[in-house]
Design an enzyme around this catalytic site. Structure first.
Site, PDB file in Angstrom:
ATOM      1  N   ASN A   1       0.826  -1.196   0.000  1.00  0.00           N
ATOM      2  CA  ASN A   1       0.000   0.000   0.000  1.00  0.00           C
ATOM      3  C   ASN A   1       0.872   1.262   0.000  1.00  0.00           C
ATOM      4  OD1 ASN A   1      -2.640   1.479   0.536  1.00  0.00           O
ATOM      5  ND2 ASN A   1      -1.383   2.204   2.225  1.00  0.00           N
ATOM      6  N   GLU A   2       0.844   1.976  -1.097  1.00  0.00           N
ATOM      7  CA  GLU A   2       1.385   3.345  -1.240  1.00  0.00           C
ATOM      8  C   GLU A   2       2.903   3.462  -1.149  1.00  0.00           C
ATOM      9  OE1 GLU A   2      -1.006   5.952   1.266  1.00  0.00           O
ATOM     10  OE2 GLU A   2      -2.623   5.922  -0.199  1.00  0.00           O
TER      11      GLU A   2
END
Ligand code: BMA
Length: 799
Positions: A409-410
């Site tokens: 995530n990210e």
């Protein structure tokens, strides 16, 4: 035959000079809560008072007795949280440092006191940080130096509750000759033919070494067997014409029992069972005129994914029971959600989670567990990451609901865009995991399932990782800095995260903040708001459309209603726009379905499980058929989305209406919408140039309204409506609250928890025209007081 003894009873937790009774699975916090030693971290600011728990070492003890009937006894932990030393009668069995793995120790013939001693997670993480060097993290805590649920250390919706404990089941496995160490079913469908290839690994005792054993497998009435003398066997089952598993709304979810038995002659040594499903899954990332798409294709059908992001349902994840998983996922399914993304700052969820998704037809997008920070690729983390990935890929791959593995995530975004790259100055940051190790593990072990390196990710370094034209996109600018209408300014290929905050239900706040005179900025409200400038963003979101209420009492009630309303409208603005651009945009994954404690957050279902208005709105937004009116550069478009398998001939009536309700124009429009298609039709001129007016479109029970100006500029009449309460024959504690409108009543909301804390309603926001009636079914409240019902109702009022 293998014998299993669950180790759930008889555990103790050492606390000062005593030993407290301990639950396994569980954690230190749940044991201390049960013993009355700490207060509930979810209430008031108790989170701070109990912070010491996470900074202390803890030891669990139990007595083991020896088994003499088998050649081998293994002590198995499905999950230890996290840095632990395991001793038996003072002798070290092993050390662990990864919450996301199982651990197995040979304890054959041994008895005595078993002790599991946990080092505080921060201490372990800091020690690793010292050896591998400091790296960027969006949050202040050292979550990337330990393989532990990152959000334990606090998040922008979660408290800091640093757990320790035996968080998943523990047991003794007694066995002789051999046991099934791993069964890895690769399920494919080619034409009408299903195939299951089971890659079997067995562990043998000294006595079992080289012995001829038989493995038998069966599924859907077909079976096969192989005889082998080493550690591996391949079993292939051909299943003619299996019934296909479909995501909900596209077909049924047939599941087949797959059984593998390991035998020594007539003696069954071990068995392994899972339910599988037959379906194909592809991820279409073909470049096209708009950039690079990101479209899930199940059984050859291209889908717009109607998704929600999932976070751990409790910051103490060992408390999440199978019933609670089922309840929460059923809530998602009832809101017409068809995809759930298990986000990387949480956990690989329990088997029940994926079983329920299989049954409900919820597609699962599973992140590997990396979020919002630069992760070292050195030892000891590298080995842990690979072992954890291998184990969880094999554990989850039997589930037909699982459609996608995602690297992180990210973190690709953070590396390129948040100043990490220069700060790292060549240090490892996780890129080797997401771009090399994890795709290699997935290709080797689970070759039929797609992998994407991250979310967001454009597919290569040629484009910015969060480029809306390529791959997945996280749309956070709008919540952080802009008006929700600005979701309409772009058409990303797949919106994997976007969302808007709102406080939880009033009853949830009252339970979490007992005695507090609630105000947007009262101490408990601020403590239960973890996002940077969260309340500022909530206020500005409201103030762009309404006069901003303040204070306690009625001022707070109004603020609470308007923030929840704006949350629902914001998510609606995004989904209505993006769905109307199918197939260019192929999915929206709302941040976020659930909460892990009572908090103001982006969730649709709050920390006590109560439904925010957004939840009801999702049901409308994610239905097969969606009707909306969207502003365009030079007018307004009527948008119809039809995700059903049959075409829709929509005979829409659009009315141009003055604020007080007079219809100034009425235009019938017939729109042919193909199966699984979306159509945008510009409205004719006589419906444009609105002056103190709004538009209402109706078709087949669906309604869309369009107001050309923010609410505070619209000349609403003071809303006037009657409320009556009707009992529902045969249903005790259930009533219909019926609202009859005499004026335009916009975004009327009944907050059921104001009638009774556990009351629920079947309806969120409704807009009524003069003369119309709205019927809201309320369960858990018997009425009959219409005044009481009226006091639980809010709607838009003139400024
Ligand atoms: C994204 C998520 C989470 C976060 C959310 C809201 O960054 O991946 O990390 O909670 O936005 O800020």
């Amino acid at each position: 035959m293998k014998d299993v003894t669950q180790l759930s009873d008889g555990w103790g937790l050492r606390h000062e000079d005593t030993v407290l009774p301990a639950r396994v699975p569980g954690c230190v916090h749940t044991d201390l809560l049960a013993a009355g030693i700490i207060s509930d971290p979810f209430i008031g600011a108790n989170e701070h008072d109990i912070a010491w728990v996470g900074d202390q070492a803890w030891a669990y003890t139990a007595r083991l007795t020896a088994d003499t009937a088998h050649e081998r006894t293994d002590l198995v932990f499905d999950g230890l949280d996290t840095a632990a030393e395991i001793t038996l009668d003072g002798k070290v069995l092993g050390r662990t440092r990864n919450m996301h793995r199982t651990h197995r120790f040979d304890v054959t013939g041994r008895a005595g006191e078993l002790q599991v001693r946990f080092t505080p997670a921060r201490e372990e993480a800091e020690a690793v940080r010292k050896t591998v060097g400091d790296r960027p993290n969006v949050y202040p805590e050292p979550s990337q130096y330990i393989r532990k649920m990152a959000c334990s250390f606090g998040w922008d919706w979660g408290p800091t509750v640093v757990t320790a404990g035996i968080w998943r089941p523990a047991r003794l496995e007694h066995w002789s000759t051999a046991r099934i160490a791993q069964a890895r079913p690769v399920v494919t469908v080619t034409g009408a033919q299903g195939r299951v290839e089971i890659h079997l690994t067995v562990e043998r005792t000294g006595g079992g070494a080289g012995r001829l054993l038989t493995a038998r497998a069966s599924v859907a009435g077909t079976d096969t067997e192989v005889t082998f003398a080493d550690g591996h066997a391949l079993l292939v089952l051909d299943v003619p014409e299996p019934e296909l598993w479909w995501p909900r709304g596209y077909g049924k979810q047939p599941l087949y029992d797959l059984t593998v038995a390991l035998a020594d002659g007539d003696d069954t040594l071990d068995t392994w069972r899972r339910r599988i499903g037959f379906r194909t899954i592809e991820l279409d990332r073909t470049p096209d005129a708009y950039g690079t798409g990101f479209t899930l294709v199940v059984n050859g059908v291209r889908l717009f994914a109607r998704g929600v992001n999932w976070i751990p349902d409790d910051v103490l994840p060992s408390r999440v029971t199978p019933e609670r998983y089922r309840h929460r996922l059923t809530q998602a399914a009832d809101a017409n959600v068809d995809l759930v993304r298990v986000w990387g700052g949480g956990i690989y969820e329990d088997d029940t989670f994926y079983d329920v998704c299989d049954e409900l037809g919820l597609m699962v997008w599973q992140d590997f567990l990396f979020a919002c920070s630069a992760y070292p690729e050195e030892q000891p983390l590298r080995g842990e990451v690979e072992a954890e990935a291998r184990e969880n890929v094999v554990r989850l791959m039997p589930h037909p609901s699982l459609v996608l593995w995602n690297g992180n995530n990210e973190n690709l975004w953070g590396f390129r865009d948040w100043g990490w790259e220069p700060e790292l100055a060549g240090d490892s940051w996780g890129g080797g995991y997401y771009l090399e190790l994890l795709p290699r593990v997935v290709a080797e072990l689970d070759p039929t399932r797609p992998y994407t390196a991250g979310s967001p990710w454009s597919g290569s370094w040629d484009h910015h990782p969060n480029d809306p034209a390529h791959g997945t996109h996280h749309s956070w600018e709008v919540w952080n800095r802009r008006d929700y209408a600005e979701y309409r300014d772009s058409v990303p290929r797949f919106v994997a995260e976007f969302g808007w905050q709102a406080p939880p239900a009033l009853a949830t706040l009252q339970r979490a903040l007992p005695g507090e005179d609630l105000a947007p900025d009262s101490p408990g409200m601020l403590h239960h708001q973890k996002a940077e400038d969260g309340n500022g963003k909530l206020d500005r979101g409201v103030a762009r459309h309404f006069a901003l209420p303040r204070g306690t009492g009625a001022g707070f009630d109004r603020w609470h209603y308007l923030t929840q309303l704006v949350q629902a409208r914001a998510v609606a603005a995004g989904i209505e726009h993006w769905r109307s651009h199918w197939p260019r945009c192929a999915g929206t994954v709302v941040w976020q379905l659930n909460d892990c404690w009572p908090v103001s957050s982006w969730a649709a279902v709050d920390g006590d499980g109560r439904l925010k208005p957004l939840y009801h709105e999702l049901r409308r937004l994610y239905a097969d058929r969606l009707l909306t009116l969207q502003p365009t550069a030079d007018g307004v478009a009527l948008c119809l989305v039809n995700q059903a398998a049959v075409p829709w001939r929509a005979e829409v009536t659009v009315r141009r209406t003055a604020a007080e309700g007079t219809v100034t124009a009425r235009v019938p429009l017939t729109v042919e919408v193909g199966a699984r298609d979306a159509v945008r039709t510009p409205l004719p001129a006589d419906l444009l140039g609105l002056d103190g007016e709004f538009l209402v479109a109706d078709v087949d029970g669906l309604r869309a309204v369009y107001f050309p100006v923010p609410d505070r500029e619209f000349p609403y009449a003071r809303p006037d409506f009657d409320v009556r309460v009707e009992s529902v024959p045969g249903a005790a504690d259930t009533v219909d609250v019926v609202v009859s409108a005499h004026t335009l009543v916009r975004d009327l909301l009944l907050q059921p928890d104001r009638l009774a804390p556990d009351a629920v309603s079947d309806t969120g926001l409704v807009t009524l025209l003069p003369g119309e009636e709205g019927r809201i079914r309320v369960g858990g409240w018997a009425g009959p007081d219409a005044e009481q019902a009226r006091a639980a109702i809010f709607c838009v009022e003139p400024s």
